[in-house]
Structure formats: structure tokens, C-alpha cells
Design a protein around this motif. Structure first.
Motif, PDB file in Angstrom:
ATOM      1  N   LYS A  55      68.553-128.125 -29.592  1.00 22.63           N
ATOM      2  CA  LYS A  55      67.279-128.837 -29.614  1.00 22.63           C
ATOM      3  C   LYS A  55      66.159-127.884 -30.006  1.00 22.63           C
ATOM      4  O   LYS A  55      66.100-126.754 -29.517  1.00 22.63           O
ATOM      5  N   ILE A  56      65.297-128.331 -30.890  1.00 17.15           N
ATOM      6  CA  ILE A  56      64.097-127.579 -31.254  1.00 17.15           C
ATOM      7  C   ILE A  56      62.905-128.473 -30.957  1.00 17.15           C
ATOM      8  O   ILE A  56      62.847-129.612 -31.433  1.00 17.15           O
ATOM      9  N   SER A  57      61.954-127.965 -30.155  1.00 20.04           N
ATOM     10  CA  SER A  57      60.813-128.773 -29.734  1.00 20.04           C
ATOM     11  C   SER A  57      59.501-128.117 -30.146  1.00 20.04           C
ATOM     12  O   SER A  57      59.306-126.915 -29.908  1.00 20.04           O
ATOM     13  N   ALA A  78      53.505-124.618 -28.239  1.00 19.97           N
ATOM     14  CA  ALA A  78      54.690-123.764 -28.181  1.00 19.97           C
ATOM     15  C   ALA A  78      55.823-124.349 -29.007  1.00 19.97           C
ATOM     16  O   ALA A  78      55.849-125.546 -29.319  1.00 19.97           O
ATOM     17  N   LEU A  79      56.756-123.481 -29.343  1.00 19.23           N
ATOM     18  CA  LEU A  79      57.978-123.862 -30.036  1.00 19.23           C
ATOM     19  C   LEU A  79      59.128-123.451 -29.133  1.00 19.23           C
ATOM     20  O   LEU A  79      59.218-122.292 -28.707  1.00 19.23           O
ATOM     21  N   LEU A  80      59.991-124.400 -28.779  1.00 20.47           N
ATOM     22  CA  LEU A  80      61.078-124.150 -27.831  1.00 20.47           C
ATOM     23  C   LEU A  80      62.418-124.403 -28.508  1.00 20.47           C
ATOM     24  O   LEU A  80      62.606-125.403 -29.191  1.00 20.47           O
ATOM     25  N   PHE A  81      63.365-123.474 -28.299  1.00 19.64           N
ATOM     26  CA  PHE A  81      64.713-123.588 -28.849  1.00 19.64           C
ATOM     27  C   PHE A  81      65.711-123.660 -27.691  1.00 19.64           C
ATOM     28  O   PHE A  81      65.683-122.824 -26.789  1.00 19.64           O
ATOM     29  N   ALA A  82      66.567-124.663 -27.706  1.00 20.87           N
ATOM     30  CA  ALA A  82      67.552-124.838 -26.627  1.00 20.87           C
ATOM     31  C   ALA A  82      68.947-124.934 -27.215  1.00 20.87           C
ATOM     32  O   ALA A  82      69.147-125.536 -28.271  1.00 20.87           O
ATOM     33  N   SER A  83      69.916-124.351 -26.499  1.00 22.62           N
ATOM     34  CA  SER A  83      71.303-124.373 -26.956  1.00 22.62           C
ATOM     35  C   SER A  83      72.209-124.799 -25.817  1.00 22.62           C
ATOM     36  O   SER A  83      71.812-124.763 -24.641  1.00 22.62           O
ATOM     37  N   GLU A  95      49.368-135.032 -18.481  1.00 25.50           N
ATOM     38  CA  GLU A  95      49.700-136.281 -19.166  1.00 25.50           C
ATOM     39  C   GLU A  95      49.515-136.196 -20.682  1.00 25.50           C
ATOM     40  O   GLU A  95      50.004-137.043 -21.421  1.00 25.50           O
ATOM     41  N   ASP A  96      48.796-135.195 -21.146  1.00 21.62           N
ATOM     42  CA  ASP A  96      48.478-135.082 -22.570  1.00 21.62           C
ATOM     43  C   ASP A  96      49.565-134.291 -23.282  1.00 21.62           C
ATOM     44  O   ASP A  96      49.487-133.065 -23.391  1.00 21.62           O
ATOM     45  N   GLN A  97      50.600-134.989 -23.723  1.00 21.44           N
ATOM     46  CA  GLN A  97      51.746-134.355 -24.363  1.00 21.44           C
ATOM     47  C   GLN A  97      51.945-134.935 -25.764  1.00 21.44           C
ATOM     48  O   GLN A  97      51.920-136.152 -25.945  1.00 21.44           O
ATOM     49  N   SER A  98      52.154-134.051 -26.722  1.00 19.71           N
ATOM     50  CA  SER A  98      52.425-134.516 -28.085  1.00 19.71           C
ATOM     51  C   SER A  98      53.293-133.497 -28.798  1.00 19.71           C
ATOM     52  O   SER A  98      53.544-132.401 -28.299  1.00 19.71           O
ATOM     53  N   GLY A  99      53.742-133.861 -29.992  1.00 20.62           N
ATOM     54  CA  GLY A  99      54.595-132.984 -30.779  1.00 20.62           C
ATOM     55  C   GLY A  99      55.859-133.701 -31.220  1.00 20.62           C
ATOM     56  O   GLY A  99      55.921-134.944 -31.242  1.00 20.62           O
ATOM     57  N   TYR A 100      56.874-132.927 -31.558  1.00 19.48           N
ATOM     58  CA  TYR A 100      58.145-133.468 -32.024  1.00 19.48           C
ATOM     59  C   TYR A 100      59.297-132.672 -31.423  1.00 19.48           C
ATOM     60  O   TYR A 100      59.125-131.524 -30.981  1.00 19.48           O
ATOM     61  N   PHE A 101      60.474-133.259 -31.430  1.00 24.73           N
ATOM     62  CA  PHE A 101      61.675-132.489 -31.162  1.00 24.73           C
ATOM     63  C   PHE A 101      62.830-133.082 -31.963  1.00 24.73           C
ATOM     64  O   PHE A 101      62.837-134.281 -32.279  1.00 24.73           O
ATOM     65  N   CYS A 102      63.775-132.237 -32.311  1.00 25.29           N
ATOM     66  CA  CYS A 102      64.982-132.696 -33.000  1.00 25.29           C
ATOM     67  C   CYS A 102      66.198-132.242 -32.217  1.00 25.29           C
ATOM     68  O   CYS A 102      66.161-131.216 -31.530  1.00 25.29           O
ATOM     69  N   VAL A 142      54.312-126.061 -38.467  1.00 27.02           N
ATOM     70  CA  VAL A 142      55.574-126.583 -37.924  1.00 27.02           C
ATOM     71  C   VAL A 142      55.528-128.110 -37.845  1.00 27.02           C
ATOM     72  O   VAL A 142      56.525-128.790 -38.127  1.00 27.02           O
ATOM     73  N   GLU A 143      54.378-128.654 -37.472  1.00 22.49           N
ATOM     74  CA  GLU A 143      54.234-130.110 -37.418  1.00 22.49           C
ATOM     75  C   GLU A 143      54.481-130.732 -38.785  1.00 22.49           C
ATOM     76  O   GLU A 143      55.107-131.789 -38.899  1.00 22.49           O
ATOM     77  N   HIS A 144      54.017-130.052 -39.823  1.00 21.58           N
ATOM     78  CA  HIS A 144      54.237-130.534 -41.190  1.00 21.58           C
ATOM     79  C   HIS A 144      55.736-130.561 -41.511  1.00 21.58           C
ATOM     80  O   HIS A 144      56.229-131.503 -42.150  1.00 21.58           O
ATOM     81  N   LEU A 145      56.468-129.548 -41.050  1.00 21.96           N
ATOM     82  CA  LEU A 145      57.915-129.511 -41.259  1.00 21.96           C
ATOM     83  C   LEU A 145      58.594-130.686 -40.560  1.00 21.96           C
ATOM     84  O   LEU A 145      59.469-131.348 -41.125  1.00 21.96           O
ATOM     85  N   PHE A 146      58.198-130.932 -39.322  1.00 19.93           N
ATOM     86  CA  PHE A 146      58.788-132.046 -38.580  1.00 19.93           C
ATOM     87  C   PHE A 146      58.475-133.391 -39.240  1.00 19.93           C
ATOM     88  O   PHE A 146      59.328-134.289 -39.265  1.00 19.93           O
ATOM     89  N   LYS A 147      57.286-133.534 -39.768  1.00 20.29           N
ATOM     90  CA  LYS A 147      56.926-134.784 -40.429  1.00 20.29           C
ATOM     91  C   LYS A 147      57.759-134.980 -41.701  1.00 20.29           C
ATOM     92  O   LYS A 147      58.146-136.110 -42.033  1.00 20.29           O
ATOM     93  N   LYS A 148      58.031-133.885 -42.400  1.00 19.06           N
ATOM     94  CA  LYS A 148      58.889-133.990 -43.588  1.00 19.06           C
ATOM     95  C   LYS A 148      60.318-134.365 -43.183  1.00 19.06           C
ATOM     96  O   LYS A 148      60.975-135.168 -43.858  1.00 19.06           O
ATOM     97  N   ILE A 149      60.780-133.781 -42.059  1.00 20.38           N
ATOM     98  CA  ILE A 149      62.111-134.137 -41.555  1.00 20.38           C
ATOM     99  C   ILE A 149      62.161-135.619 -41.205  1.00 20.38           C
ATOM    100  O   ILE A 149      63.110-136.336 -41.562  1.00 20.38           O
ATOM    101  N   GLU A 150      61.138-136.086 -40.505  1.00 24.32           N
ATOM    102  CA  GLU A 150      61.072-137.489 -40.097  1.00 24.32           C
ATOM    103  C   GLU A 150      61.066-138.409 -41.313  1.00 24.32           C
ATOM    104  O   GLU A 150      61.753-139.439 -41.336  1.00 24.32           O
ATOM    105  N   ARG A 151      60.309-138.026 -42.326  1.00 25.04           N
ATOM    106  CA  ARG A 151      60.220-138.848 -43.540  1.00 25.04           C
ATOM    107  C   ARG A 151      61.551-138.884 -44.283  1.00 25.04           C
ATOM    108  O   ARG A 151      62.004-139.939 -44.733  1.00 25.04           O
ATOM    109  N   GLU A 152      62.200-137.732 -44.410  1.00 30.97           N
ATOM    110  CA  GLU A 152      63.468-137.669 -45.128  1.00 30.97           C
ATOM    111  C   GLU A 152      64.568-138.443 -44.396  1.00 30.97           C
ATOM    112  O   GLU A 152      65.410-139.081 -45.017  1.00 30.97           O
TER     113      GLU A 152
END
Length: 305
Positions: A55-57, A78-83, A95-102, A142-152
Motif C-alpha cells: 500500500k502507498i498512501s 506525508a507519504l506512507l509505504f506499507a508491505s 476529521e480533516d483527512q484527504s489524499g489517495y492510496f493504492c 505526488v497528488e498529480h501522479l495519483f490522479k493520473k493513476i486514477e484516470r488511467e
């Protein structure tokens, strides 16, 4: 209790059907918007456990990540990597949380021609700190990368997974160039945290509700592996905090559950033995006699010594 928190568990917690066709032949991959899905994940909180996926968040908001021997506070971005190798507990602090994760499986990236081995990366090494603070411009990048991933991912492009894989590799390389967040100096020390997590993992296995359910974590080594610490270190910590050894705590809890099952169920001794993780009923009987000074059958009938 299952050995790992699986992708099926993950989608079940989101109340989403498992997307069987999503990269089925090349490994699994999916991306999510945190603001959209956080309430389905207990407001974003994730239990302490190992997962069967990577997971990458990308996170914006105040959060806390607890590992067995350290705690990390995330104040903003922050950018978080989980294995699958490193269990952790993730707790939002506001309560104010935003961003992406894959989320993705190891074989998703194994199709890449670079020969990168995920678990060989410093990001995914036990004892490392796979959380990185980032500034506003890095967050935007990084947000731009996630948006490109989401679009693709939602496109009909034949080679979309090859392109997404390249974006994920870019995220991994970016993470390796960043400086990790340092663990907090906090009042609740590492020994207390390890003890709390050990008890959480132990208690989560109970009660045994059906004859087909079976304990997965039964030995000191089982728990040490799940906590990503050495068995000797775990035993030392528990001796310091409880005065008891790892094995004695585990055995005492199994014994208590055995007494409940003998008195409150009509399961056979073999079924109880299986549920508590014993190889055969004879081993269970010997275990029970040692602690109760009577056999399981006599205890059930009320013939106690």
C-alpha cells in the motif's frame, strides 16, 4: 483469526465487491480517494496487523502510525509505504483527512522489466521508517501522479496497467529519495506499546465461535513474527511489564478459553482441541491436566480436583 488481513477483507470492510477482473492476469491493483472512503474504514483507522498486499498512501491531515517498537506522528502531509512484512496501526488524529492510496500485490510489479524486488527496497525493510513528511510542492507532485493513476485505471487504454506500473515505480523511487519521519519521544514507551499490541493480537483470536475456527497465533514465535520483533525481545518486554513469560501468558489465555468451551458448548473434546490449535486431542488433554489437575472430560462433568 486469519493469518493475514487480505484484499478480500479490505474490500469487505469498504462494503465493496471484490473486483475480480481488476488486473486479474497481472496481479491486483486499485486506487482510492481517502476523503471518499475513510468513513467506511472506521474513519480511516486501521487495526494493528499484517496485510497480504502493498500500500502507498498520500496523506494530508494529522495522523499517527504505531509500529511494535515505535510511534510516528504525522502533522500535515506525508507519504506512507506499507508491505506485508511489517504490521502497523494507523490512527487519524482529526476529521480533516484527504489524499489517495493504492493497493497492489507483489506480482503486479513483478511484470515490470526493471527487475525490482519490492522486499529488497529500504522502504520495506523491517526496522525501517517507511513514512516521509513532504512539503506542499511535493504533495502536489505526488497528488498529480495519483490522479493520473486514477484516470488511467478507468480508461480503455490497452496498456494502461503498464503505464500505471510506471507511475507506481515513480512513487517508490520518490519515497527512497525522501527522509523518513523520526519516531516520537513519547510517554508511553516501546515496552508498553509492544505489550499492548501483543495483548490485542492475543485477545482478537477469541472467542472461538464455531468448530471450524482455529487459533493461528499459539507460540511466542508466532506473536514475535506478527509484531516484527525477535522472540527473545518480546519475552524480555513481557517479563518487564507483566512479570510473566510470553508462553505462560499465551497458555493461560488458552486455558481460560478451554474452560469456557468445556462448560458452555456441547462440542466434543476433539473439536475443542482443534479450535485451540492442538495437533491432537491427547496434546490438549495433557495441556489441560497440567494446568487444571484434572482431565477436560472430568472438568466438564464437574469432577474437579
Amino acid at each position: 483469526m486469519q493469518d493475514l488481513y487480505t484484499l478480500t477483507d479490505f474490500y469487505g470492510k469498504l462494503n465493496l465487491p471484490f473486483p475480480e477482473g481488476l488486473g486479474k492476469d497481472i496481479g491486483h491493483f486499485n486506487v482510492f480517494n481517502i476523503a471518499e472512503y475513510r468513513t467506511r474504514l472506521n474513519n480511516g483507522e486501521m487495526r494493528y496487523d499484517r496485510r497480504s498486499y502493498y500500500k502507498i498512501s498520500l496523506i494530508k491531515g494529522r495522523n499517527k502510525a504505531e509500529y511494535a517498537d515505535k510511534e510516528i506522528q504525522i502533522e500535515d502531509r506525508a507519504l506512507l509505504f506499507a508491505s506485508p512484512r511489517i504490521p502497523y496501526h494507523y490512527v487519524p488524529q482529526d476529521e480533516d483527512q484527504s489524499g489517495y492510496f493504492c493497493v497492489f500485490t507483489e506480482n503486479f510489479l513483478s511484470k515490470d522489466k526493471s527487475g525490482m524486488v519490492l522486499d529488497s527496497l529500504p522502504l520495506f525493510q523491517p526496522g525501517g521508517l517507511p513514512i516521509f513528511t513532504i512539503n506542499t510542492s511535493e504533495f502536489t507532485e505526488v497528488e498529480h501522479l495519483f490522479k493520473k493513476i486514477e484516470r488511467e485505471l478507468s480508461s480503455d487504454y490497452v496498456y494502461k496497467f503498464d503505464l500505471i506500473r510506471a507511475y507506481v515505480l515513480e512513487l517508490l523511487h520518490l519515497g527512497q529519495k525522501l527522509h523518513p519521519v523520526q519516531p516520537l519521544e513519547i510517554n508511553r514507551n516501546a515496552s508498553t506499546r509492544i505489550t499492548d499490541l501483543f495483548v490485542e493480537l492475543l485477545e482478537r483470536q477469541f472467542p472461538i465461535n464455531t468448530p471450524s475456527q482455529q487459533l493461528v497465533l499459539r507460540t511466542a514465535n508466532d506473536f514475535a513474527e506478527r509484531l516484527a520483533v525477535h522472540a527473545n525481545h518480546l519475552n524480555k518486554v513481557l517479563k518487564e511489564t507483566t512479570g510473566l513469560t510470553t508462553t505462560s501468558i499465551i497458555h493461560a489465555r488458552i486455558f481460560e478459553e478451554a474452560k469456557v468451551m468445556l462448560k458452555r458448548t456441547d462440542w466434543t473434546i476433539s473439536e475443542i482441541s482443534f479450535g485451540l490449535g492442538f495437533e491432537d486431542p491427547a496434546h490438549f488433554s495433557n495441556f489441560f491436566k497440567k494446568l487444571a489437575n484434572t482431565s477436560p472430560l472430568k472438568f466438564r462433568k464437574g469432577i474437579e480436583i
